[in-house]
Design a protein around this motif. Structure first.
Motif: not given
Length: 513
Positions: A50-52, A383-386, A480-481
């Motif tokens: 999610t974070v890059l 699952a987060a990456e999927i 996350d978030g």
């Protein structure tokens, strides 16, 4: 009535029968494992964090790469577009080291996704007039009552409270049970009596006062269902949900001996666990005991979105709308969690038992959605990456990547971010939303050193790095978030910060010594 020609050669008849059989088998396989090109491409090279880092390109991970990285042997995925199943398939194996392939009908434990199916079961009984959302549950309970407390001497709870986690009841979650361990009854679970491993389910807040995730509250909901109908939850859910939606593989009880196509449990290293059987038991059925498949859950997600859009009859539209509306001050509606607006309006819920991780998500305006099931302890990261890959493929602007920025945090201008900040409890609970539950921290310790900003619980060594999005706004790579914004006032002083999660806000002010 059509009649077959009487003069057809025998060889031709055999060829026709073989062709028909092949088409039948192909159709059956397609029903269980179907693929959409965009989704297949996303899973082949679209997984991402999610974070890059600043200016980083997307890594284009494959599902197989990340399954290996996270030591997760098996995954099942189903994807909906406009309420139609466009992709359902299994990846990897049900048991590490074997050739037992996962498919879209493989049974997985889905943890707290169970709560949403339990909520739908309850709402079906609301729809037929058996139950009412806002009636005191004492009128329904026969075999157990919510005990009074000194601060709540006459508890009055409703089903709306139980399903939205605003009941004030405790017990966040439940431990799993290994093969051979005795399993508690529902009554033993509610009262925390051995062999139950949990504390008693009791009020820890005034009902309706705050959102606080409570698996215990869902077990009280299960008791309401069983007391009113005189049937166990598995039977009620089969009548109200599984049969109407064709969820043929789903059950609220342990798979029976001889049941085929079960995803076995694996630890963080990808090794088979819960031996000799290969999976744990989850006697807290309504909260975490559902066994189901990707295909079954896709049918469930589709039914909820269709009901909400007025295109299905599973739930009346008014009740589906109630289900998908936040109950203040919670992040939850009646079962699912809710985020976004318009075409980004989604309901979702995750599930985490010891060796299984699950995720469901539905786009309420469009009928899109997906299901992700895994059979490994590290399945949540996978699952987060999927989810990121599928969100990108659906392309509705949900869960977009977050790029950090390059800042020299050794610069003296950031030094005054450091300090202890205490939560301002004058901020109403309905503004704190999920933060009142997932980030219930009275005081934060912020450290600035070695080019990093770290935030943790004041008075403890626990902290984590946060990464800059702007000079005063930072994102957590771990929660996350979650974002943190520092406030520099007109005098140039940083005396407060805000923790942000979705639409939730919690304000913290600098502690003065």
């Amino acid at each position: 009535m059509d009649h077959a020609p009487t003069s057809r050669p025998a060889a031709a008849v055999v060829r026709t029968l073989c062709t028909a059989l092949a088409l039948l088998l192909t159709a059956s396989a397609y029903a269980a494992d179907r693929g959409d090109a965009a989704i297949q491409a996303a899973l082949a090279n679209g997984l991402r964090p999610t974070v890059l880092p600043p200016n980083a390109a997307l890594p284009h991970w494959s599902l197989q790469q990340r399954m290996a990285q996270h030591h997760v042997p098996g995954v099942a995925i189903a994807v909906l577009r406009d309420g139609t199943l466009v992709h359902s398939a299994g990846y990897g194996t049900r048991q590490a080291g074997t050739h037992d392939a996962v498919n879209a009908d493989t049974l997985f434990s889905v943890g707290s996704v169970s709560k949403v199916v339990t909520a739908a079961t309850t709402l079906r009984l609301v729809a037929d007039g058996t139950l009412a959302l806002d009636q005191d549950i004492n009128g329904y309970l026969r075999s157990w009552k919510v005990p009074a407390t000194p601060t709540v001497p006459a508890p009055q709870l409703t089903l709306r409270m139980l399903m939205s986690h605003t009941s004030g009841l405790g017990v966040h979650g439940f431990a799993d049970y290994l093969p051979g361990e005795p399993l508690p009854t529902l009554a033993q679970t509610l009262d925390g009596i051995a062999p139950a491993k949990n504390k008693p389910v009791r009020l820890i807040h005034t009902p309706g006062q705050r959102g606080d995730y409570s698996g215990g509250g869902v077990m009280v909901e299960q008791q309401v269902l069983e007391d009113v109908t005189g049937q166990p939850l598995d039977v009620i859910a089969r009548t109200q949900v599984f049969v109407p939606l064709g969820m043929q593989r789903s059950r609220y009880s342990d798979p029976l001996p001889g049941t085929d196509n079960i995803a076995k449990a694996h630890d963080g290293d990808g090794a088979l666990t819960a031996l000799p059987r290969g999976w744990q038991s989850f006697p807290e059925q309504g909260a975490s005991g559902l066994w189901t498949s990707a295909n079954d859950l896709a049918a469930f997600v589709a039914a909820l979105t269709a009901s909400y859009r007025g295109q299905g009859s599973f739930l009346p539209r008014a009740i589906a709308t109630d289900m998908m509306t936040e109950v203040s001050p919670s992040w939850h509606g009646l079962g699912p969690r809710l985020d976004g607006t318009g075409q980004t309006r989604i309901f979702h819920h995750g599930g985490s038992n010891d060796s299984y991780r699950a995720w469901i998500e539905g786009y309420l305006d469009t009928g899109d959605g997906f299901v992700i099931l895994t059979n490994g302890e590290n399945g949540a990261q996978l699952a987060a990456e999927i989810r990121n890959a599928l969100s990108d493929a659906i392309d509705r602007g949900v869960n977009t990547p977050v790029h950090t920025v390059a800042l020299d945090l050794r610069d003296a201008r950031y030094a005054d971010y450091a300090g202890v900040f205490e939560r301002d409890d004058a901020i109403p609970m309905d503004q704190r939303r999920a933060l009142a539950d997932i980030f219930d921290i009275p005081a934060l310790q912020v450290k600035v050193a070695n080019g990093e900003v770290r935030v943790g619980v004041a008075g403890t060594p626990r902290d984590g790095q946060v990464l800059p999005l702007t000079p005063n706004r930072f994102v957590s790579p771990d929660i996350d978030g979650l974002q943190i914004e520092f406030h520099r006032d007109g005098r140039g002083q940083v005396n407060a910060l805000t923790v942000v999660h979705g639409e939730g806000r919690a304000r913290y002010v600098r502690k003065r010594t």
